[in-house]
Design a protein around this motif. Sequence first.
Motif, PDB file in Angstrom:
ATOM      1  N   VAL A 186      90.376   1.815 -80.722  1.00  0.00           N
ATOM      2  CA  VAL A 186      90.061   1.112 -81.969  1.00  0.00           C
ATOM      3  C   VAL A 186      88.538   0.961 -81.988  1.00  0.00           C
ATOM      4  O   VAL A 186      87.984  -0.116 -81.785  1.00  0.00           O
ATOM      5  CB  VAL A 186      90.769  -0.254 -82.035  1.00  0.00           C
ATOM      6  N   SER A 187      87.869   2.094 -82.185  1.00  0.00           N
ATOM      7  CA  SER A 187      86.421   2.193 -81.988  1.00  0.00           C
ATOM      8  C   SER A 187      85.686   1.993 -83.306  1.00  0.00           C
ATOM      9  O   SER A 187      85.888   2.763 -84.244  1.00  0.00           O
ATOM     10  CB  SER A 187      86.073   3.570 -81.415  1.00  0.00           C
ATOM     11  N   PRO A 188      84.825   0.972 -83.392  1.00  0.00           N
ATOM     12  CA  PRO A 188      84.183   0.660 -84.670  1.00  0.00           C
ATOM     13  C   PRO A 188      83.158   1.696 -85.101  1.00  0.00           C
ATOM     14  O   PRO A 188      82.472   2.305 -84.274  1.00  0.00           O
ATOM     15  CB  PRO A 188      83.491  -0.678 -84.385  1.00  0.00           C
ATOM     16  N   ILE A 189      83.062   1.884 -86.394  1.00  0.00           N
ATOM     17  CA  ILE A 189      81.983   2.663 -86.998  1.00  0.00           C
ATOM     18  C   ILE A 189      81.045   1.656 -87.654  1.00  0.00           C
ATOM     19  O   ILE A 189      81.492   0.768 -88.390  1.00  0.00           O
ATOM     20  CB  ILE A 189      82.522   3.700 -88.015  1.00  0.00           C
ATOM     21  N   ALA A 190      79.773   1.746 -87.341  1.00  0.00           N
ATOM     22  CA  ALA A 190      78.819   0.764 -87.850  1.00  0.00           C
ATOM     23  C   ALA A 190      77.538   1.450 -88.300  1.00  0.00           C
ATOM     24  O   ALA A 190      77.141   2.477 -87.746  1.00  0.00           O
ATOM     25  CB  ALA A 190      78.504  -0.290 -86.787  1.00  0.00           C
ATOM     26  N   CYS A 191      76.906   0.880 -89.308  1.00  0.00           N
ATOM     27  CA  CYS A 191      75.627   1.390 -89.781  1.00  0.00           C
ATOM     28  C   CYS A 191      74.950   0.294 -90.593  1.00  0.00           C
ATOM     29  O   CYS A 191      75.576  -0.719 -90.944  1.00  0.00           O
ATOM     30  CB  CYS A 191      75.804   2.650 -90.623  1.00  0.00           C
ATOM     31  N   GLY A 192      73.669   0.480 -90.883  1.00  0.00           N
ATOM     32  CA  GLY A 192      72.965  -0.556 -91.629  1.00  0.00           C
ATOM     33  C   GLY A 192      71.647  -0.073 -92.186  1.00  0.00           C
ATOM     34  O   GLY A 192      71.147   1.001 -91.829  1.00  0.00           O
ATOM     35  N   ALA A 193      71.080  -0.877 -93.069  1.00  0.00           N
ATOM     36  CA  ALA A 193      69.788  -0.574 -93.679  1.00  0.00           C
ATOM     37  C   ALA A 193      69.133  -1.879 -94.112  1.00  0.00           C
ATOM     38  O   ALA A 193      69.803  -2.778 -94.638  1.00  0.00           O
ATOM     39  CB  ALA A 193      69.958   0.350 -94.888  1.00  0.00           C
ATOM     40  N   PRO A 194      67.825  -1.991 -93.900  1.00  0.00           N
ATOM     41  CA  PRO A 194      67.107  -3.199 -94.329  1.00  0.00           C
ATOM     42  C   PRO A 194      66.940  -3.222 -95.843  1.00  0.00           C
ATOM     43  O   PRO A 194      67.070  -2.191 -96.509  1.00  0.00           O
ATOM     44  CB  PRO A 194      65.757  -3.071 -93.623  1.00  0.00           C
ATOM     45  N   ALA A 195      66.664  -4.389 -96.371  1.00  0.00           N
ATOM     46  CA  ALA A 195      66.417  -4.542 -97.809  1.00  0.00           C
ATOM     47  C   ALA A 195      65.106  -5.297 -97.997  1.00  0.00           C
ATOM     48  O   ALA A 195      64.353  -5.514 -97.049  1.00  0.00           O
ATOM     49  CB  ALA A 195      67.581  -5.273 -98.455  1.00  0.00           C
ATOM     50  N   GLY A 196      64.848  -5.714 -99.248  1.00  0.00           N
ATOM     51  CA  GLY A 196      63.635  -6.470 -99.538  1.00  0.00           C
ATOM     52  C   GLY A 196      63.932  -7.949 -99.597  1.00  0.00           C
ATOM     53  O   GLY A 196      64.009  -8.637 -98.577  1.00  0.00           O
ATOM     54  N   LYS A 197      64.179  -8.455-100.800  1.00  0.00           N
ATOM     55  CA  LYS A 197      64.472  -9.873-100.986  1.00  0.00           C
ATOM     56  C   LYS A 197      65.952 -10.182-100.790  1.00  0.00           C
ATOM     57  O   LYS A 197      66.324 -11.335-100.572  1.00  0.00           O
ATOM     58  CB  LYS A 197      64.037 -10.315-102.393  1.00  0.00           C
ATOM     59  N   GLU A 198      66.799  -9.174-100.911  1.00  0.00           N
ATOM     60  CA  GLU A 198      68.241  -9.395-100.806  1.00  0.00           C
ATOM     61  C   GLU A 198      68.719  -9.185 -99.365  1.00  0.00           C
ATOM     62  O   GLU A 198      67.943  -8.829 -98.478  1.00  0.00           O
ATOM     63  CB  GLU A 198      68.987  -8.456-101.764  1.00  0.00           C
TER      64      GLU A 198
END
Length: 357
Positions: A163-175
């Motif tokens: 049950v291996s998670p997939i994860a990712c992300g990205a920074p934003a500005g004000k939000e």
Amino acid sequence: MDSAQEKQYVSADAAKKFTISILTGNGVSPQNASVISSCLIQADLRGVDTHGTNRIPSYMERIRQGVLDATANPVLNQITPVVAQIDGRNGFGFLAAHAGMTRAIEMAREFGIGMVSVKHSNHFGMSAWIVQQAIDAGMMSLVFTNSSPALPVWGGREKLMGVSPIACGAPAGKEKPFILDMAPSVAARGKIYKAARRGEKIPGDWALDGEGRPTDDPRSALEGVMLPMGGPKGSALAVMMDVFSGVLSGSAFAGHVTGPYDPSKPADVGHFLVAIKPDLFMELDEFKQRMDYLYQRVVGSDKMAGVERVYYPGEIEQITHAERLQTGIPYVEAEIAALNGEADKVGAEHVVVSRTG
């Protein structure tokens, strides 16, 4: 409320201090204990209680059984200017993943992208803390891992994929930043362990028992298999995690990662980490504005009947994080008792409960 289920609250600072004392009492260096505890507390603060300090007893048991090396430090091998490998040396997965993402970020700062494969590692808890590490450095990221068998491939009934998670992300500005961290199963296996620990039932569509029948009993579910989300789609995602994390790294794969409660041999988990500089194709301000616009479009979209608010991926956990910094981390009596039991084993002070309610 049943007194056994009454919540006991522990501040993040108290939880971190307590966790460090347990880790150092079991042979972990103070520096490494600080990294590991920070990762665990982040999970607790985000409401991912299944991957926080409640994992301490199982980790310490693996140290006592000699299948997790409390003293190991990860070793870096630079492959190309933008690719590196970390050998976790059977130490804590938190340390290997933290070192891996740190190097990926350094490469991305210089070359735009950095990729790190991690071998001979262990469970690293909640994937979102690694995504957050990248976001704090202003980076986009991909975070993959494999794990011990818990899930059948579609059409099968035996435990084969993790049950291996997939994860990712990205920074934003004000939000708020974008943070995705999801398991390919209907529910994370840690939620079943949590339900069993708390004496609670689980939804009937989460798992099958040992006979292949749907069950709402968490202990029966742990004897059977988790169910993949979306049928063959969740199954395929679990296989993908094994390709990138296990096959590529040289770690265990194809159902051979050792489970957290199997003392026979090291886990040999593999990870796959990528950091990406977000201003490769435009100015950073423009990227952040575009991310903010995406956030606004998502949360401002027309709601279906009965829905009060549309949330961005990772937003609920970020709101919980802010709340728990104020209220403390909630535990039930059995969880506090298990943690204090670990303290007794190494002569450490019991965890400090700030309030009950």
